[in-house]
Design an enzyme around this catalytic site. Structure first.
Site, short mmCIF file in Angstrom:
data_model
loop_
_atom_site.label_atom_id
_atom_site.label_comp_id
_atom_site.label_asym_id
_atom_site.label_seq_id
_atom_site.Cartn_x
_atom_site.Cartn_y
_atom_site.Cartn_z
N ALA A 156 49.34 61.33 53.05
CA ALA A 156 48.27 61.40 52.06
C ALA A 156 47.93 60.01 51.52
O ALA A 156 47.78 59.07 52.29
CB ALA A 156 48.64 62.38 50.95
N CYS A 157 47.82 59.89 50.20
CA CYS A 157 47.36 58.63 49.60
C CYS A 157 48.32 57.46 49.84
O CYS A 157 47.94 56.31 49.63
CB CYS A 157 47.14 58.81 48.11
SG CYS A 157 45.77 59.91 47.72
N SER A 158 49.54 57.74 50.23
CA SER A 158 50.51 56.67 50.48
C SER A 158 50.59 56.28 51.95
O SER A 158 51.47 55.49 52.33
CB SER A 158 51.90 57.10 49.98
OG SER A 158 51.91 57.24 48.58
N SER A 339 44.38 56.63 50.95
CA SER A 339 45.33 55.60 51.38
C SER A 339 44.74 54.19 51.35
O SER A 339 45.47 53.21 51.27
CB SER A 339 45.81 55.91 52.80
OG SER A 339 44.76 55.75 53.74
#
Length: 379
Positions: A156-158, A339
């Site tokens: 996901a965002c990481s 990300s």
């Protein structure tokens, strides 16, 4: 890979950024949503009425003022309110690969690196356009890489910071000397543009990071001092869209349309309350393990999801309210790009730092997932 690569020090040689030309202002977005709400309320007089959105609400909730998207017209059309991209034949490059390639080429040019010298491509993003073949392999092919390997990864965002650590580990182990980490994010495709609480959150973009062994890097680069990753399961940010949806007995997705849980959903207040202390503590512990403190940080390039979250995390780490110089924001014009957010901030706000300056690239999001990359500027 030759033995002399083992034990190499990983660095960030360069970054690349692809930005779509279409932008949507808060004023345009709110006008579209309110037109939809009025139509819905008129057509469903017995249902609970939808509440209008407003520019003030959006900016107070997020700090976002505009966003870049790949397709503006369809998103703003109250009859559609989702992006529209013509389906491409299999012999044509896919949309996500196309914008990823653009970011990669910019990163390669910035480092003066020939693609023939690159060993691997990691496509690290929150939403992949398809299950297979891997987007990374398509990007590798389109770049003209005749050797090496590529694979997709999703945290996901990481995803970008997880990709940087993965690339750095390849460098340290001697399995590669030059790795492209690419983050194509067409997040407008998974956003429910009819949801007042989230219709303003996301934007589209692609970033790339060239991670290399120090001995082949350009004179000016960023030494990776340390990386740290963390995951902790939570349902507070979720997207249930996937290939098993067709097995649920609700009809084909392309006929009935995805239900709300097949798009981005979150419990925003819970995320805020739980992620801020988790990330702040993670950064401090990681810094301490490297012999650093908040006062040693010249700049923080934080995940661009919410200005309030970044303000509190930066304050916990630095011990004071961060200035725009200490913790720059791109959220206001790019919105949340998953990300890619912290990488956009790093790409746009690192040239003015001096040799020896220490900074932090940090991401956090669904999972929960979080990643820290401490870097020091060289030359």
């Amino acid at each position: 890979m030759s033995q002399n690569a083992q034990g190499a020090i990983p660095v960030i040689s360069s970054t690349g950024l692809f930005t779509p030309t279409d932008t949507i202002s808060n004023e345009e977005l709110v006008a579209s949503f309110n037109a939809y709400a009025d139509r819905y309320n008129a057509a469903h007089p017995d249902a609970e009425p939808l509440t209008h959105s407003s520019v003030e609400f959006v900016e107070k909730a997020s700090g976002i003022k505009s966003r870049h998207v790949m397709d503006k017209a369809a998103i703003l059309d109250p009859d559609i309110m989702e992006p529209r991209y013509p389906e491409r034949p299999n012999d044509q490059i896919s949309l996500m690969a196309e914008i990823g390639v653009a970011a990669c080429r910019q990163a390669l040019e910035a480092a003066g690196r020939d693609v023939a010298d690159v060993d691997a491509v990691l496509c690290a993003a929150s939403n992949m356009q398809r299950a297979y073949p891997a987007m990374a392999v398509e990007i590798q092919h389109e770049l003209g890489m005749q050797r090496g390997f590529g694979f997709d990864m999703n945290v996901a965002c990481s995803s970008a910071t997880f990709g940087i650590q993965t690339a750095a580990d390849y460098i340290r182990s001697g399995n590669a000397k030059s790795v492209l980490v690419v983050n194509p994010e067409i997040t407008s495709g998974h956003l429910n543009w009819r949801d007042r609480d989230s219709h303003f959150i996301f934007g589209d973009v692609a970033t790339a990071i060239l991670v290399e062994a120090r001995d082949i890097a350009p004179e000016q680069h960023w030494e990776i001092l340390g990386t740290r990753l963390k995951t902790q399961f939570s349902n507070n940010i979720r997207n249930n869209f996937g290939f098993l949806n067709r097995a649920h007995g609700d009809g084909p997705v392309d006929q009935s349309g995805p239900r709300n849980d097949k798009l981005f959903v979150q419990e925003g207040r819970k995320v805020f309350k739980e992620v801020v202390p988790m990330v702040g503590q993670m950064i401090l512990e990681h810094a301490d393990s490297l012999g650093l403190s908040g006062s040693d940080l010249r700049r923080m390039w934080l995940h661009q999801a919410n200005t309030g979250m970044n303000r509190l995390i930066a304050h916990k780490v630095l011990g004071h309210e961060a200035s725009e110089d200490e913790s720059p924001t791109v959220l206001d014009t790019y919105a949340n790009t998953s990300s890619a957010g912290s990488i956009i901030a790093f790409h746009k706000h690192n040239a003015d730092l001096s040799a020896g300056d220490v900074g932090l690239i940090c991401s956090f999001g669904a999972g929960y997932s979080a990643g820290c990359v401490f870097v020091r500027k060289v030359a």
